[in-house]
Design a protein around this motif. Structure first.
Motif, mmCIF file in Angstrom:
data_model
loop_
_atom_site.group_PDB
_atom_site.id
_atom_site.type_symbol
_atom_site.label_atom_id
_atom_site.label_comp_id
_atom_site.label_asym_id
_atom_site.label_seq_id
_atom_site.Cartn_x
_atom_site.Cartn_y
_atom_site.Cartn_z
ATOM 1 N N VAL A 1 0.884 -1.310 -0.040
ATOM 2 C CA VAL A 1 -0.001 0.026 -0.177
ATOM 3 C C VAL A 1 0.930 1.439 -0.117
ATOM 4 O O VAL A 1 1.865 1.394 0.931
ATOM 5 C CB VAL A 1 -0.950 0.018 1.246
ATOM 6 C CG1 VAL A 1 -1.825 1.205 1.017
ATOM 7 C CG2 VAL A 1 -1.749 -1.289 1.391
ATOM 8 N N PHE B 1 0.125 5.108 0.860
ATOM 9 C CA PHE B 1 -0.668 5.847 1.646
ATOM 10 C C PHE B 1 -0.774 7.046 1.329
ATOM 11 O O PHE B 1 0.192 7.655 0.598
ATOM 12 C CB PHE B 1 -0.390 5.747 3.188
ATOM 13 C CG PHE B 1 -0.512 4.443 3.671
ATOM 14 C CD1 PHE B 1 -1.804 3.711 4.278
ATOM 15 C CD2 PHE B 1 0.732 3.698 3.935
ATOM 16 C CE1 PHE B 1 -1.840 2.524 4.752
ATOM 17 C CE2 PHE B 1 0.229 2.303 4.436
ATOM 18 C CZ PHE B 1 -0.767 1.724 4.708
ATOM 19 N N ASN C 1 -0.748 9.809 2.857
ATOM 20 C CA ASN C 1 0.170 10.902 3.413
ATOM 21 C C ASN C 1 1.630 10.147 3.928
ATOM 22 O O ASN C 1 2.202 10.209 4.966
ATOM 23 C CB ASN C 1 -0.230 11.113 4.997
ATOM 24 C CG ASN C 1 -1.063 10.025 5.621
ATOM 25 O OD1 ASN C 1 -0.772 9.002 4.888
ATOM 26 N ND2 ASN C 1 -1.450 10.141 6.822
ATOM 27 N N SER D 1 3.321 7.955 5.308
ATOM 28 C CA SER D 1 3.630 7.300 6.066
ATOM 29 C C SER D 1 4.925 6.541 6.252
ATOM 30 O O SER D 1 5.144 5.393 6.385
ATOM 31 C CB SER D 1 2.686 5.995 6.220
ATOM 32 O OG SER D 1 1.108 6.428 6.224
ATOM 33 N N LEU D 2 5.812 7.512 6.006
ATOM 34 C CA LEU D 2 7.392 7.066 6.236
ATOM 35 C C LEU D 2 7.471 7.290 7.834
ATOM 36 O O LEU D 2 6.785 8.142 8.409
ATOM 37 C CB LEU D 2 8.184 7.857 5.585
ATOM 38 C CG LEU D 2 8.062 7.822 3.992
ATOM 39 C CD1 LEU D 2 8.998 8.840 3.318
ATOM 40 C CD2 LEU D 2 8.347 6.576 3.422
ATOM 41 N N LEU D 3 8.360 6.261 8.216
ATOM 42 C CA LEU D 3 8.655 6.526 9.649
ATOM 43 C C LEU D 3 9.999 7.454 9.802
ATOM 44 O O LEU D 3 10.876 7.254 9.276
ATOM 45 C CB LEU D 3 9.301 5.123 10.113
ATOM 46 C CG LEU D 3 8.171 4.013 10.211
ATOM 47 C CD1 LEU D 3 8.902 2.732 10.610
ATOM 48 C CD2 LEU D 3 7.046 4.221 10.890
ATOM 49 N N PRO D 4 9.504 8.510 10.695
ATOM 50 C CA PRO D 4 10.397 9.864 10.576
ATOM 51 C C PRO D 4 11.703 9.505 11.224
ATOM 52 O O PRO D 4 12.493 10.146 10.864
ATOM 53 C CB PRO D 4 9.628 10.867 11.188
ATOM 54 C CG PRO D 4 8.576 10.079 11.982
ATOM 55 C CD PRO D 4 8.190 8.880 11.473
ATOM 56 N N TRP D 5 11.720 8.387 11.845
ATOM 57 C CA TRP D 5 13.245 8.158 12.702
ATOM 58 C C TRP D 5 14.043 7.160 11.692
ATOM 59 O O TRP D 5 15.179 6.872 12.167
ATOM 60 C CB TRP D 5 13.091 7.556 13.765
ATOM 61 C CG TRP D 5 11.769 6.532 14.010
ATOM 62 C CD1 TRP D 5 12.121 5.518 13.571
ATOM 63 C CD2 TRP D 5 10.581 6.861 14.353
ATOM 64 N NE1 TRP D 5 10.667 4.573 13.765
ATOM 65 C CE2 TRP D 5 9.715 5.565 14.117
ATOM 66 C CE3 TRP D 5 9.807 7.802 14.793
ATOM 67 C CZ2 TRP D 5 8.533 5.290 14.578
ATOM 68 C CZ3 TRP D 5 8.429 7.698 14.898
ATOM 69 C CH2 TRP D 5 7.835 6.492 14.932
ATOM 70 N N LEU D 6 13.738 6.890 10.695
ATOM 71 C CA LEU D 6 14.448 5.892 9.685
ATOM 72 C C LEU D 6 14.913 6.741 8.633
ATOM 73 O O LEU D 6 13.653 7.528 8.155
ATOM 74 C CB LEU D 6 13.671 4.754 9.219
ATOM 75 C CG LEU D 6 13.123 3.810 10.610
ATOM 76 C CD1 LEU D 6 12.420 2.733 10.005
ATOM 77 C CD2 LEU D 6 14.399 3.449 11.306
ATOM 78 N N LEU E 1 13.161 -1.862 5.568
ATOM 79 C CA LEU E 1 12.302 -2.587 6.620
ATOM 80 C C LEU E 1 11.353 -3.442 5.869
ATOM 81 O O LEU E 1 10.988 -4.642 6.246
ATOM 82 C CB LEU E 1 11.614 -1.396 7.299
ATOM 83 C CG LEU E 1 10.713 -1.883 8.325
ATOM 84 C CD1 LEU E 1 11.428 -2.313 9.672
ATOM 85 C CD2 LEU E 1 9.828 -0.691 9.150
ATOM 86 N N ALA E 2 10.883 -2.867 4.692
ATOM 87 C CA ALA E 2 10.075 -3.661 3.871
ATOM 88 C C ALA E 2 10.509 -4.941 3.142
ATOM 89 O O ALA E 2 10.052 -5.825 3.106
ATOM 90 C CB ALA E 2 9.218 -2.797 2.731
ATOM 91 N N HIS F 1 11.961 14.249 7.142
ATOM 92 C CA HIS F 1 11.931 15.411 7.220
ATOM 93 C C HIS F 1 12.881 16.237 6.473
ATOM 94 O O HIS F 1 12.727 17.575 6.341
ATOM 95 C CB HIS F 1 11.718 15.838 8.523
ATOM 96 C CG HIS F 1 13.069 15.928 9.333
ATOM 97 N ND1 HIS F 1 13.928 16.560 9.422
ATOM 98 C CD2 HIS F 1 13.585 14.561 10.151
ATOM 99 C CE1 HIS F 1 15.240 16.072 10.032
ATOM 100 N NE2 HIS F 1 14.834 14.914 10.415
ATOM 101 N N ARG G 1 9.451 1.978 -1.265
ATOM 102 C CA ARG G 1 8.947 0.965 -0.349
ATOM 103 C C ARG G 1 7.939 -0.070 -0.895
ATOM 104 O O ARG G 1 8.122 -1.288 -0.711
ATOM 105 C CB ARG G 1 8.380 1.711 0.791
ATOM 106 C CG ARG G 1 8.112 0.453 2.041
ATOM 107 C CD ARG G 1 7.983 1.262 3.213
ATOM 108 N NE ARG G 1 6.718 2.143 3.271
ATOM 109 C CZ ARG G 1 6.175 2.932 4.179
ATOM 110 N NH1 ARG G 1 6.928 2.909 5.390
ATOM 111 N NH2 ARG G 1 5.074 3.673 3.997
#
Ligand SMILES: Nc1ncnc2c1ncn2[C@@H]1O[C@H](COP(=O)(O)OP(=O)(O)O)[C@@H](O)[C@H]1O
Ligand SMILES: [Mg+2]
Lengths: 263, 254
Positions: free
Chosen positions: A81, A83, A85, A87-92, A100-101, A137, A151
């Motif tokens: 999917v 998304f 927005n 939906s990335l993980l901001p700390w990675l 990760l995927a 960011h 991803r």
């Protein structure tokens, strides 16, 4: 026609505080492998609900859903999917978000070096090799959305699901990413289901456009086959009469037959 | 350079005004020592902060360290229990409902009300003081950690679902990093409470420590030292706070 994704008599009822809310009913749709499908309809009609059902994020209240002859019983990496927005993980970093995927799907069978290569290839595919060590960011909205696509693609999913992937982007970036998605989908022969509310986007990208009626209890109002030769070029289509016919057909559905009562 | 001046000037002005007011008040009330007298006394005090002349007469440095040690132990234990507990409360609704009444009942209790219980159970002043720190600093960590878990954006959990991540991956890659900023907020509030409470607790329990030192100087009627102690408590509290603000900055992702 080969049925790769099968949606049969699907109905979705949400339990709300005001009692049951019927979002979707009598949804029937078969999608062939390699097909590009757009879901279009007014906001709140149930496009995301339908996409989430295919993703397995929610289970239908009635009916049957199959992907590659297997019942959809929950989310899985075979249905990636993207998304709205990102939906990335901001700390990675971008790399780690994709990794990760990749690790989840190929961790059991491949070495780290191979998975690293996969991750880099996925980022290269969306033109983001230079940003792999940046955090979300630190990059623009369009780039984030591309990482989200990378991803999803890196998992080599059977079906790629996109929920208004370019909705939050400016027109130029959107056009650019649409072209990229079109090319990637063709190169990877992906089966794609994309939610959109942009008529041009739907006509440009899709093999079929699934038009949904207004909710509650939305159904598929009409399915429009888009018989434009591929590869499609945005500029040439601007003067193509068939393109304009398709476009008016969708507009007609949305703004004459499904005109939203003023909210 | 100009910019720094612009930021610093109001602060410096404020401090000068404060010292000026203090000097003025000390003029009219002869018991209250003025800034200069206090400064002289502080210079003398800090010229030898680490002397030891028996159990009740030790340098200011030892007193500060003793208090910090108690705070460290009490706070450390509170973190070791409060943070995992917060995670579990945030993750499991049943546990949340189960603990909610207890937490709302015990949290507003004044920290020093716990001291008699500590003295009763441990039968010694030092563990009782640590107990008070523990019980008063555990709540912000439980509450903030739990709130952080509850406030993880659904998007992140959807990523976990779509990728079918294992519980361990969900914890290390999503839950923990997402909750970390909230956790640090809890830690910051906790340290603040702990440092606030230690002075009062030590006044009651005695021994070595900045709180007891204040009490001792009050008995000696050494008002300069009391004022110095107030500044020391303030400055140490400020440093602890700043340390955690730095930590929080390090782990914010925006
Ligand atoms: N989890 C839910 N609970 C209750 N109602 C929902 C839920 N998700 C969606 N709905 C409702 O279902 C309808 C369709 O929503 P959605 O699929 O998000 O629409 P859209 O076509 O804009 O993506 C809306 O009326 C929405 O309020
Ligand atoms: Mg939607």
């Amino acid at each position: 026609m080969e049925k790769y994704v099968q949606i049969e008599n699907v109905q979705m009822v949400f339990d709300t505080r005001k009692g049951p809310f019927v979002a979707l009913r009598d949804i029937n749709l078969n999608i062939a492998q390699g097909e590009f499908i757009s879901l279009i309809g007014h906001s709140g009609c149930g496009k995301s609900t339908l996409l989430n059902l295919v993703a397995g994020l929610t289970l239908p209240s009635g009916g049957a859903m199959l992907c590659a002859q297997r019942e959809i019983a929950g989310p899985g990496p075979d249905r990636a999917v993207v998304f709205q927005n990102h939906s990335l993980l901001p700390w990675l970093t971008c790399f780690d978000n994709v990794y990760l995927a990749v690790e989840r799907v190929f961790g059991g069978s491949e070495s780290r070096a191979v998975m690293k290569k996969r991750t880099q290839d996925a980022l290269a595919l969306v033109g983001l090799s230079h940003a792999e060590h940046k955090h979300p960011h630190e990059i623009s909205g369009g780039m984030k959305q591309r990482v989200g696509i990378a991803r999803a693609l890196s998992m080599q999913p059977k079906v790629l699901l996109l929920d208004e992937p370019f909705g939050a982007l400016d027109a130029l970036t959107r056009a650019h990413l649409q072209d990229e998605l079109m090319k990637i989908a063709a190169d990877t022969k992906s089966t794609v289901i994309m939610v959109t509310h942009d008529v041009d986007e739907a006509v440009l990208l899709s093999d079929r456009i699934v038009m949904m009626t207004n909710g509650p209890a939305a159904v598929i109002g009409e399915i429009l086959e888009v018989n434009l030769p591929r590869p499609r070029a945005r500029l040439e289509l601007a003067n193509d009469s068939k393109y304009h016919q398709y476009r008016s057909a969708v507009l007609d559905f949305l703004y004459r037959r499904q005109l939203r009562p003023a909210a | 350079m100009n910019k720094i001046l612009k930021i610093l000037l109001p602060s410096v002005l404020g401090l000068l005004l404060f010292v000026g007011l203090w000097a003025l008040v000390s003029q009219t009330s002869p018991q209250l020592p003025g800034p200069i007298k206090t400064w002289d006394s502080a210079v003398q005090l800090f010229s030898d902060p680490f002397y030891r002349k028996g159990p009740n007469d030790q340098g200011i440095g030892w007193n500060i360290l003793a208090s910090l040690q108690r705070v460290g132990i009490g706070f450390g234990m509170a973190a070791a229990i409060g943070i995992p507990l917060g995670f579990m409360i945030g993750r499991f609704d049943f546990l949340n409902r189960m603990t909610a009444p207890i937490i709302s009942l015990l949290r507003p209790v004044s920290p020093l009300a716990w001291l008699p219980i500590g003295l009763l159970v441990f039968k010694a002043a030092n563990p009782a003081a640590i107990w008070v720190i523990f019980i008063s600093s555990i709540w912000p960590m439980i509450i903030n950690t739990a709130a952080g878990v509850g406030r993880i954006p659904q998007d992140y959990m959807n990523v976990a679902k779509v990728l079918n991540l294992s519980e361990w991956k969900i914890f290390t890659k999503i839950l923990f990093p997402a909750v970390l900023p909230h956790m640090i907020t809890g830690i910051r509030l906790s340290i603040g409470v702990a440092w606030l409470v230690i002075v009062a607790a030590e006044m009651l329990t005695g021994g070595v420590g900045i709180g007891f030192w204040v009490w001792d100087e009050w008995n000696n009627l050494n008002v300069e030292h009391i004022i110095i102690a107030i500044f020391v408590v303030g400055i140490v509290g400020l440093l602890l706070e700043q340390m955690l603000v730095l930590l929080a900055k390090r782990f914010s992702y925006e």
